[in-house]
Design an enzyme around this catalytic site. Structure first.
Site, PDB file in Angstrom:
ATOM      1  N   ASN A 277      -5.791   5.058  -1.275  1.00 54.17           N
ATOM      2  CA  ASN A 277      -5.305   5.449   0.045  1.00 54.17           C
ATOM      3  C   ASN A 277      -5.021   6.943   0.144  1.00 54.17           C
ATOM      4  O   ASN A 277      -5.132   7.531   1.223  1.00 54.17           O
ATOM      5  CB  ASN A 277      -4.055   4.649   0.424  1.00 54.17           C
ATOM      6  CG  ASN A 277      -4.411   3.252   0.900  1.00 54.17           C
ATOM      7  OD1 ASN A 277      -5.491   3.045   1.458  1.00 54.17           O
ATOM      8  ND2 ASN A 277      -3.541   2.294   0.679  1.00 54.17           N
TER       9      ASN A 277
ATOM     10  N   SER B 233       0.838  -1.201   0.000  1.00 54.01           N
ATOM     11  CA  SER B 233       0.000   0.000   0.000  1.00 54.01           C
ATOM     12  C   SER B 233       0.864   1.238   0.000  1.00 54.01           C
ATOM     13  O   SER B 233       0.363   2.339  -0.160  1.00 54.01           O
ATOM     14  CB  SER B 233      -0.863   0.083   1.260  1.00 54.01           C
ATOM     15  OG  SER B 233      -1.239  -1.139   1.749  1.00 54.01           O
TER      16      SER B 233
ATOM     17  N   GLU C 252      -5.738  -1.880  -7.807  1.00 51.69           N
ATOM     18  CA  GLU C 252      -4.889  -0.817  -8.368  1.00 51.69           C
ATOM     19  C   GLU C 252      -3.648  -1.452  -8.998  1.00 51.69           C
ATOM     20  O   GLU C 252      -3.026  -2.327  -8.385  1.00 51.69           O
ATOM     21  CB  GLU C 252      -4.443   0.159  -7.274  1.00 51.69           C
ATOM     22  CG  GLU C 252      -5.561   1.061  -6.770  1.00 51.69           C
ATOM     23  CD  GLU C 252      -5.106   1.984  -5.650  1.00 51.69           C
ATOM     24  OE1 GLU C 252      -5.536   3.141  -5.626  1.00 51.69           O
ATOM     25  OE2 GLU C 252      -4.340   1.533  -4.764  1.00 51.69           O
TER      26      GLU C 252
ATOM     27  N   HIS D 147      -2.446  -4.074  -6.287  1.00 54.43           N
ATOM     28  CA  HIS D 147      -2.924  -3.752  -4.935  1.00 54.43           C
ATOM     29  C   HIS D 147      -4.410  -4.074  -4.777  1.00 54.43           C
ATOM     30  O   HIS D 147      -5.263  -3.445  -5.416  1.00 54.43           O
ATOM     31  CB  HIS D 147      -2.669  -2.247  -4.682  1.00 54.43           C
ATOM     32  CG  HIS D 147      -3.034  -1.800  -3.309  1.00 54.43           C
ATOM     33  ND1 HIS D 147      -3.565  -0.564  -3.038  1.00 54.43           N
ATOM     34  CD2 HIS D 147      -2.952  -2.425  -2.108  1.00 54.43           C
ATOM     35  CE1 HIS D 147      -3.780  -0.442  -1.750  1.00 54.43           C
ATOM     36  NE2 HIS D 147      -3.419  -1.558  -1.160  1.00 54.43           N
TER      37      HIS D 147
HETATM   38  C1  3HC Z   1      -5.331  -0.143   3.379  1.00 51.44           C
HETATM   39  C2  3HC Z   1      -5.310  -0.952   2.108  1.00 51.44           C
HETATM   40  O1  3HC Z   1      -4.142  -0.642   1.381  1.00 51.44           O
HETATM   41  C3  3HC Z   1      -6.476  -0.706   1.202  1.00 51.44           C
HETATM   42  C4  3HC Z   1      -7.771  -1.217   1.775  1.00 51.44           C
HETATM   43  O2  3HC Z   1      -7.980  -2.404   1.875  1.00 51.44           O
HETATM   44  S1  3HC Z   1      -8.873  -0.042   2.227  1.00 51.44           S
HETATM   45  C5  3HC Z   1     -10.265  -0.945   2.824  1.00 51.44           C
HETATM   46  C6  3HC Z   1     -11.282  -1.178   1.750  1.00 51.44           C
HETATM   47  N1  3HC Z   1     -12.385  -1.887   2.316  1.00 51.44           N
HETATM   48  C7  3HC Z   1     -13.524  -1.279   2.712  1.00 51.44           C
HETATM   49  O3  3HC Z   1     -13.684  -0.081   2.545  1.00 51.44           O
HETATM   50  C8  3HC Z   1     -14.523  -2.171   3.376  1.00 51.44           C
HETATM   51  C9  3HC Z   1     -15.854  -1.489   3.542  1.00 51.44           C
HETATM   52  N2  3HC Z   1     -16.799  -2.418   4.114  1.00 51.44           N
HETATM   53  C10 3HC Z   1     -17.491  -3.321   3.352  1.00 51.44           C
HETATM   54  O4  3HC Z   1     -17.356  -3.393   2.138  1.00 51.44           O
HETATM   55  C11 3HC Z   1     -18.456  -4.213   4.084  1.00 51.44           C
HETATM   56  O5  3HC Z   1     -18.749  -3.648   5.330  1.00 51.44           O
HETATM   57  C12 3HC Z   1     -17.909  -5.666   4.315  1.00 51.44           C
HETATM   58  C13 3HC Z   1     -17.842  -6.405   2.971  1.00 51.44           C
HETATM   59  C14 3HC Z   1     -16.526  -5.695   4.963  1.00 51.44           C
HETATM   60  C15 3HC Z   1     -18.838  -6.428   5.253  1.00 51.44           C
HETATM   61  O6  3HC Z   1     -20.134  -6.275   4.762  1.00 51.44           O
HETATM   62  P1  3HC Z   1     -21.420  -6.429   5.702  1.00 51.44           P
HETATM   63  O7  3HC Z   1     -22.606  -6.314   4.820  1.00 51.44           O
HETATM   64  O8  3HC Z   1     -21.274  -5.561   6.879  1.00 51.44           O
HETATM   65  O9  3HC Z   1     -21.257  -7.861   6.314  1.00 51.44           O
HETATM   66  P2  3HC Z   1     -21.682  -9.252   5.731  1.00 51.44           P
HETATM   67  O10 3HC Z   1     -23.162  -9.320   5.475  1.00 51.44           O
HETATM   68  O11 3HC Z   1     -21.095 -10.233   6.682  1.00 51.44           O
HETATM   69  O12 3HC Z   1     -20.891  -9.343   4.362  1.00 51.44           O
HETATM   70  C16 3HC Z   1     -21.382  -8.863   3.114  1.00 51.44           C
HETATM   71  C17 3HC Z   1     -20.866  -9.778   2.049  1.00 51.44           C
HETATM   72  O13 3HC Z   1     -19.441  -9.785   2.028  1.00 51.44           O
HETATM   73  C18 3HC Z   1     -18.945 -11.095   2.290  1.00 51.44           C
HETATM   74  N3  3HC Z   1     -17.769 -10.990   3.150  1.00 51.44           N
HETATM   75  C19 3HC Z   1     -17.604 -10.207   4.227  1.00 51.44           C
HETATM   76  N4  3HC Z   1     -16.363 -10.344   4.726  1.00 51.44           N
HETATM   77  C20 3HC Z   1     -15.740 -11.255   3.924  1.00 51.44           C
HETATM   78  C21 3HC Z   1     -14.433 -11.812   3.916  1.00 51.44           C
HETATM   79  N5  3HC Z   1     -13.512 -11.476   4.813  1.00 51.44           N
HETATM   80  N6  3HC Z   1     -14.132 -12.705   2.947  1.00 51.44           N
HETATM   81  C22 3HC Z   1     -15.050 -13.061   2.031  1.00 51.44           C
HETATM   82  N7  3HC Z   1     -16.306 -12.560   1.971  1.00 51.44           N
HETATM   83  C23 3HC Z   1     -16.628 -11.676   2.933  1.00 51.44           C
HETATM   84  C24 3HC Z   1     -20.062 -11.824   2.991  1.00 51.44           C
HETATM   85  O14 3HC Z   1     -19.967 -13.212   2.771  1.00 51.44           O
HETATM   86  C25 3HC Z   1     -21.289 -11.229   2.335  1.00 51.44           C
HETATM   87  O15 3HC Z   1     -21.534 -11.811   1.070  1.00 51.44           O
HETATM   88  P3  3HC Z   1     -23.045 -11.998   0.503  1.00 51.44           P
HETATM   89  O16 3HC Z   1     -23.722 -10.671   0.670  1.00 51.44           O
HETATM   90  O17 3HC Z   1     -22.817 -12.382  -0.917  1.00 51.44           O
HETATM   91  O18 3HC Z   1     -23.604 -13.076   1.354  1.00 51.44           O
END
Ligand code: 3HC
Length: 286
Positions: free
Chosen positions: A193, A121, A154, A142
């Site tokens: 980011n 990242s 990315e 990424h």
């Molecule tokens: C810092 C780095 O460089 C860059 C980054 O990574 S920045 C971070 C980017 N990520 C984000 O912004 C995450 C934002 N949050 C989200 O997208 C959602 O809250 C979330 C997907 C994490 C969880 O979703 P939420 O609706 O609260 O929970 P939940 O119902 O359990 O999950 C939704 C779906 O995602 C799936 N899921 C959640 N976590 C998962 C995981 N760890 N692995 C696989 N699938 C997952 C679930 O199975 C579910 O699938 P479905 O709807 O098809 O059944």
């Protein structure tokens, strides 16, 4: 992309496991490397659990789960990556550790046109590229957390990366992995980011200064702006050590005050409260 069939993933933490899962579910043969047998077992369990959950939720059939598991292999010896067409490194955000891994990969991967990618990242890709004898074949690929869910990837070419490496990586991400690629220059933060981290740091500063509770800050963005999760919950998901190290490298590159990590973030990292992965961050997790 018939030319990329065998993938190596270095590191099986939350990002490495997610990337390995995405690749194996897309039909690629994936070998995952960890430093110790214990870390490897934790990673293997993480992958098994995630695939079993996907099958339970009906996203894949039990047969697809078993086929995916059969495409995954595990090792503690990077020497076994000799025949890989693509290696994606996904270890801790530490320049020295990553540089050493790229030096080893350069020695062990025998295929001349293999792509050596990093999920970093924040570390400049060019530094990893020049640690190898094939800087034209090194690129940033990424993924976002959780990798099996987030559609974006990315692509970050270093100054040395060839157009051919960029094209092959883009085709893989789009046509094989089914993700949406965007390109960014090799500048700390890339696209996502660079926008996300100042927002997360602002939320931490707001919490630290007592303007609002953690719940109200998160509800503000979830219910007011339809974000899937608020900034403090999201920081816990990403890992506070990762948020801090990305912020530090962006601050080091641009000297922009908005990228400076607030003291509370550093204290929480020092206390080992890194978010979901340690069971405690802005929220408790049990
Ligand atoms: C810092 C780095 O460089 C860059 C980054 O990574 S920045 C971070 C980017 N990520 C984000 O912004 C995450 C934002 N949050 C989200 O997208 C959602 O809250 C979330 C997907 C994490 C969880 O979703 P939420 O609706 O609260 O929970 P939940 O119902 O359990 O999950 C939704 C779906 O995602 C799936 N899921 C959640 N976590 C998962 C995981 N760890 N692995 C696989 N699938 C997952 C679930 O199975 C579910 O699938 P479905 O709807 O098809 O059944």
């Amino acid at each position: 992309m018939a030319d990329i069939a065998r993938v190596g993933v270095v590191g099986c933490g939350q990002m490495g496991a997610g990337i390995a899962e995405v690749c194996a579910r897309s039909g690629l043969e994936v070998m995952v490397a960890e430093t110790t047998g214990e870390a490897l077992e934790i990673g293997r369990t993480r992958l098994h659990n995630s695939l079993s959950k996907a099958a339970e939720r009906g996203k894949i059939t039990a047969e697809e789960r078993d086929e995916t598991l059969a495409r995954l292999s595990f090792t503690t010896d990077l020497g076994e990556f000799a025949d890989r067409d693509l290696v994606i490194e996904a270890v801790v955000e530490n320049e020295q550790v990553k540089t050493e891994i790229f030096q080893v990969l350069d020695q062990v991967v025998t295929r001349q046109d293999a792509i050596l990618a990093s999920n970093t990242s924040s570390i400049p890709l060019v530094k990893l590229a020049v640690a190898t004898s094939r800087p034209d074949q090194v690129i940033g690929i990424h993924f976002f957390n959780p990798a099996p869910v987030q559609k974006l990837v990315e692509l970050i070419p270093a100054l040395t990366t060839s157009d051919e490496t960029v094209k092959r990586s883009e085709a893989l991400v789009q046509d094989v992995l089914g993700k949406h690629p965007i390109r960014a220059q090799d500048r700390s933060g890339f696209v996502v980011n660079a926008l996300l981290i100042p927002y997360l740091l602002s939320a931490i500063r707001m919490f630290e200064s007592g303007i609002a509770s953690r719940e109200d800050i998160d509800n503000g963005m979830e219910l007011g702006c339809a974000h899937p999760m608020g900034p403090l919950k999201l920081s816990d998901l990403i890992g506070l050590d990762t948020v801090a190290s990305v912020a530090d490298s962006m601050y080091a590159e641009f000297k922009e005050p908005l990228y400076a990590a607030p003291p509370l973030l550093q204290r929480m990292v020092d206390a080992g409260r890194l978010g979901r992965k340690t069971g405690s961050g802005f929220y408790p997790y049990s």
